[in-house]
Design a protein around this motif. Structure first.
Motif, PDB file in Angstrom:
ATOM      1  N   GLY A  45     -13.584   9.513  23.857  1.00  0.00           N
ATOM      2  CA  GLY A  45     -13.885   9.115  22.480  1.00  0.00           C
ATOM      3  C   GLY A  45     -13.463  10.116  21.432  1.00  0.00           C
ATOM      4  O   GLY A  45     -13.822   9.972  20.255  1.00  0.00           O
ATOM      5  N   GLU A  48     -11.372   8.757  18.329  1.00  0.00           N
ATOM      6  CA  GLU A  48     -12.182   7.902  17.468  1.00  0.00           C
ATOM      7  C   GLU A  48     -13.215   8.713  16.698  1.00  0.00           C
ATOM      8  O   GLU A  48     -13.438   8.478  15.494  1.00  0.00           O
ATOM      9  CB  GLU A  48     -12.881   6.829  18.298  1.00  0.00           C
ATOM     10  N   ARG A  49     -13.867   9.665  17.362  1.00  0.00           N
ATOM     11  CA  ARG A  49     -14.857  10.493  16.664  1.00  0.00           C
ATOM     12  C   ARG A  49     -14.218  11.224  15.499  1.00  0.00           C
ATOM     13  O   ARG A  49     -14.788  11.313  14.409  1.00  0.00           O
ATOM     14  CB  ARG A  49     -15.506  11.488  17.634  1.00  0.00           C
ATOM     15  N   ARG A  51     -11.325  10.433  13.904  1.00  0.00           N
ATOM     16  CA  ARG A  51     -10.803   9.489  12.912  1.00  0.00           C
ATOM     17  C   ARG A  51     -11.913   8.962  12.012  1.00  0.00           C
ATOM     18  O   ARG A  51     -11.761   8.880  10.786  1.00  0.00           O
ATOM     19  CB  ARG A  51     -10.109   8.326  13.609  1.00  0.00           C
ATOM     20  N   GLU A  52     -13.039   8.599  12.609  1.00  0.00           N
ATOM     21  CA  GLU A  52     -14.129   7.987  11.863  1.00  0.00           C
ATOM     22  C   GLU A  52     -15.247   8.974  11.520  1.00  0.00           C
ATOM     23  O   GLU A  52     -16.256   8.592  10.937  1.00  0.00           O
ATOM     24  CB  GLU A  52     -14.694   6.814  12.667  1.00  0.00           C
ATOM     25  N   LYS A  54     -17.453  10.515  13.453  1.00  0.00           N
ATOM     26  CA  LYS A  54     -18.712  10.209  14.123  1.00  0.00           C
ATOM     27  C   LYS A  54     -19.279  11.500  14.701  1.00  0.00           C
ATOM     28  O   LYS A  54     -18.685  12.119  15.581  1.00  0.00           O
ATOM     29  CB  LYS A  54     -18.481   9.199  15.249  1.00  0.00           C
ATOM     30  N   GLU A 370      -3.212   5.100  14.793  1.00  0.00           N
ATOM     31  CA  GLU A 370      -3.858   4.585  16.003  1.00  0.00           C
ATOM     32  C   GLU A 370      -3.930   5.626  17.119  1.00  0.00           C
ATOM     33  O   GLU A 370      -4.821   5.575  17.965  1.00  0.00           O
ATOM     34  CB  GLU A 370      -3.118   3.344  16.514  1.00  0.00           C
ATOM     35  N   ASN A 372      -3.800   9.128  16.358  1.00  0.00           N
ATOM     36  CA  ASN A 372      -4.526  10.268  15.780  1.00  0.00           C
ATOM     37  C   ASN A 372      -4.136  11.596  16.444  1.00  0.00           C
ATOM     38  O   ASN A 372      -4.979  12.461  16.694  1.00  0.00           O
ATOM     39  CB  ASN A 372      -6.048  10.060  15.889  1.00  0.00           C
TER      40      ASN A 372
END
Length: 412
Positions: A45, A48-49, A51-52, A54, A370, A372
């Motif tokens: 992850g 995604e962490r 990029r967003e 989180k 996509e 990153n």
């Protein structure tokens, strides 16, 4: 901020206990094995962490639950007391999977080392037990607006039988995820003092305002200390850590180097995977695959050589730190500091190189959001400006050319 009248502090305030106990790692080899297992989970992850943005609350619990955050607790207090090389390798393994998460425990381990060197037997027993149970220490060290990053406007003042903390910190890496906040402040005599206070203590406010373009999920924002009550039990004379030779400085810096080295490893692994899977050959090359391009092959070889060299310097530096830990003299501590500085220079340069080459060799497709992939370079560039490599070259040169030992503090 106005200091309120003294209030009696009857007992040491402790945070609520965790609802589960952590696994206790017993050996160096077990620490490495578990680090690889955890890193495999974190890697899934990581893009995604970042990029967003989180924040990794669950991931930090995973590190605690698996026992990785207690590996430096000395054996006599129930921990593994791992070698410096093992600590550095664990940090590098985690940082290769996610550079932000790899950095978060750095000051946690830094404070555990400070307790080992200057904590009372009772403080060691208490805090080491908490860490073995899975509790974490966050950082409230650096500030914005002081003359240098090592200066502190935060104050700890006497208040009856206890103390009060007042000030404002930034770069509070790990504080959002911590059970304890480790605060550096100057006391009434102007001496640098460490106070380890429960996260829930009234007057502590932690703001998630870190906006760096890299290391985005470290939670390195603001900590406000508004008349925070401090029990005497939690106070450690931080200034003494650097007034005499100790391993504190090189111990702190080798963790910086390990984070950068891990980021470099991650970027290199991703470059090899991406080139083999996606990179197309240049039309004039006459080749079938991008990975057959002799220029790409050459660049991959160069990065790998520099990566291996930096790995070797990191391992060498760890042995020097272990020697300084076992026999802290002016000579052994200076030698350790120089060895770690060399490793930090190499790790800085290869992390930036690997992160940049990943994009260059991957081609236009490697810049797509996509994937990153730029996070490796962003993380490396952000983390490597903590302390300037240009000064490390000078300190190393002065040591070897003129026999001048480096200063004793946490930034060399």
């Amino acid at each position: 901020m106005t200091v309120q009248p003294a209030k009696a502090i009857a007992a040491f305030p402790v945070p609520k206990p965790r609802d589960k106990h952590a696994h206790v790692i017993r050996t160096d080899s077990e620490a490495i094995e578990i680090a690889h297992d955890v890193a495999a989970i974190l890697a899934e992850g990581a893009a995604e962490r970042d990029r967003e943005r989180k924040l990794p609350y669950a991931e930090m619990d995973l590190l605690s639950d698996r026992g990785l955050l207690a590996i430096t607790v000395p054996k006599e207090f129930g921990g593994a007391g791992v070698a410096t090389g093992t600590l550095a390798e664990v940090i590098a393994i985690i940082s290769a999977a996610d550079g932000s998460i790899g950095q978060i425990p750095q000051n946690h381990f830094f404070m555990l080392e400070g307790l080992r060197l200057q904590g009372s037997p009772e403080q060691k027993q208490f805090f080491y037990k908490a860490v073995l149970a899975g509790e974490r220490l966050g950082n409230a060290l650096s500030e914005i607006g002081t003359k240098t990053a090592q200066d502190h406007a935060t104050r700890i003042t006497r208040d009856g039988d206890g103390f009060r903390l007042n000030g404002r910190k930034f770069y509070s890496t790990g504080a959002l995820f911590a059970h304890w906040i480790a605060v550096i402040a100057n006391n009434d005599d102007g001496k640098s003092t460490l106070a380890i206070v429960p996260r829930e203590t009234e007057g502590i406010t932690i703001i998630d305002d870190w906006s760096g373009f890299g290391q985005r999920t470290t939670g390195s924002g603001t900590t406000i200390l508004d008349n925070v009550a401090v029990h005497p039990f939690s106070v450690v004379p931080f200034h003494l850590l650097f007034e005499t030779p100790s391993s504190m400085g090189p111990h702190a810096q080798i963790m910086h180097a390990a984070v950068d080295q891990g980021i470099a490893r991650g970027a290199f692994t991703e470059a090899v995977r991406f080139v083999r899977q996606y990179t197309r050959p240049w039309k004039e090359s006459g080749l079938e695959h991008g990975y057959e391009d002799p220029h790409i092959i050459s660049d991959i070889g160069e990065v790998k050589i520099r990566l291996d060299a930096a790995d070797a310097l990191l391992g060498r530096a760890a042995r020097f730190v272990d020697e300084a830990t076992a026999n802290p003299t002016a000579e052994t501590v200076a030698a350790a500091s120089i060895a770690v500085a060399s490793a930090k220079v190499a790790a800085t340069e290869v992390s930036l190189l690997a992160g940049s080459k990943l994009i260059e060799l991957g081609g236009s497709r490697s810049t797509l959001a996509e994937f990153n992939l730029d996070r490796y370079w962003r993380n490396a560039r952000t983390h490597t400006v903590h302390d300037p490599v240009r000064w490390k070259y000078r300190v190393i040169g002065n040591y070897w050319l003129n026999g001048i030992n480096p200063p004793r503090h946490g930034a060399i």
